[in-house]
Write a protein that holds these residues in place. Structure first.
Motif, short mmCIF file in Angstrom:
data_model
loop_
_atom_site.label_atom_id
_atom_site.label_comp_id
_atom_site.label_asym_id
_atom_site.label_seq_id
_atom_site.Cartn_x
_atom_site.Cartn_y
_atom_site.Cartn_z
N VAL A 156 1.62 4.01 0.54
CA VAL A 156 1.85 5.00 1.61
C VAL A 156 2.44 6.28 1.04
CG1 VAL A 156 3.14 5.50 3.71
CG2 VAL A 156 2.14 3.23 3.38
N LYS A 160 0.68 10.01 0.96
CA LYS A 160 1.30 11.14 1.67
C LYS A 160 1.55 12.31 0.74
CE LYS A 160 3.74 8.98 5.57
NZ LYS A 160 5.09 8.69 6.15
N ILE A 166 -0.77 10.34 6.76
CA ILE A 166 -1.55 9.10 6.84
C ILE A 166 -2.71 9.33 7.81
CG2 ILE A 166 -1.49 6.68 7.54
CD1 ILE A 166 -0.01 7.36 4.94
N PHE A 170 -6.83 6.31 4.91
CA PHE A 170 -5.79 5.53 4.25
C PHE A 170 -5.60 4.18 4.94
CE2 PHE A 170 -1.45 3.94 4.09
CZ PHE A 170 -1.34 3.73 2.72
N LYS A 171 -5.65 4.17 6.27
CA LYS A 171 -5.48 2.91 6.99
C LYS A 171 -6.54 1.90 6.57
CE LYS A 171 -3.15 4.96 10.99
NZ LYS A 171 -3.22 5.28 12.43
#
Length: 207
Positions: A156, A160, A166, A170-171
């Motif tokens: 994370v 960033k 985010i 990215f998820k």
């Protein structure tokens, strides 16, 4: 704090009750907390992911040994919301560990319904979830953990720093990481936490 914890525990969910809540939310096309279409969609997705992990996640005796060997009772109190993607990956693992030990009770509460508790366990000043608080039989806080493992947190942070925020891309990457990790990072960190608490307790008894 103690009174807040007592009140929260009285209104907490077992893991099965939490899964039942998710199922009801999916059926009614709703979510916990603030209702938005995005959160409704994530709740439905999380329910599917949790169901899959409940069925597929199998832990060895070696992995569960540190937890089955606990000699004192603990309550693992988790703050979360139905739309939280990290919780969908984390709670099934916590449940497997709790099921393996007669001295661990897993209880779940909703963050937005328990702000007084949540605000005692902020992450960098934010109400990040899932957040697990480990309590002893007197409801004294032994330690807390979350919202992610160190490895997931680094993913994370790095993303960033590179992209500024985010996003959906990215998820998707984080989901792939969770699928490959299979809960092992969570188990490793909690194994270390349990060992630290055991050593601390032993030191107190000797002292």
């Amino acid at each position: 704090m103690r009174e807040q914890l007592i009140s929260s525990l009285e209104n907490s969910f077992s893991y099965q009750e939490y899964m039942d809540l998710l199922e009801d939310l999916v059926t009614s096309e709703s979510t916990t907390g603030e209702i938005t279409q995005e959160r409704i969609d994530f709740t439905a997705l999380n329910f599917k992911r949790s169901q899959r992990l409940n069925k597929k996640l199998q832990l060895s005796e070696l992995q569960t040994a540190p937890f089955t060997e606990l000699e004192t009772k603990q309550t693992w109190l988790v703050l979360t919301e139905s739309w939280c993607g990290d919780a969908a990956q984390t709670l099934p693992v916590l449940n497997k560990l709790a099921e393996a030990s007669e001295n661990i009770e897993l209880r779940i509460i909703l963050r937005d319904e328990n702000p007084a508790v949540m605000d005692n366990f902020l992450t960098n000043g934010t109400r990040s979830i899932p957040k697990m608080v480990i309590l002893d039989t007197d409801l004294e806080v032994l330690t807390n953990w979350g919202p992610r493992t160190a490895a997931a947190t680094k993913l994370v942070t790095d993303y960033k720093e590179k992209f500024g925020k985010i996003d959906a891309e990215f998820k998707s990457q984080l989901q792939i990481w969770y699928n490959k990790d299979k809960g092992m990072s969570i188990i490793q960190e909690l194994t270390e936490i349990v060992a630290t608490l055991k050593n601390r307790e032993a030191g107190v008894l000797q002292g």
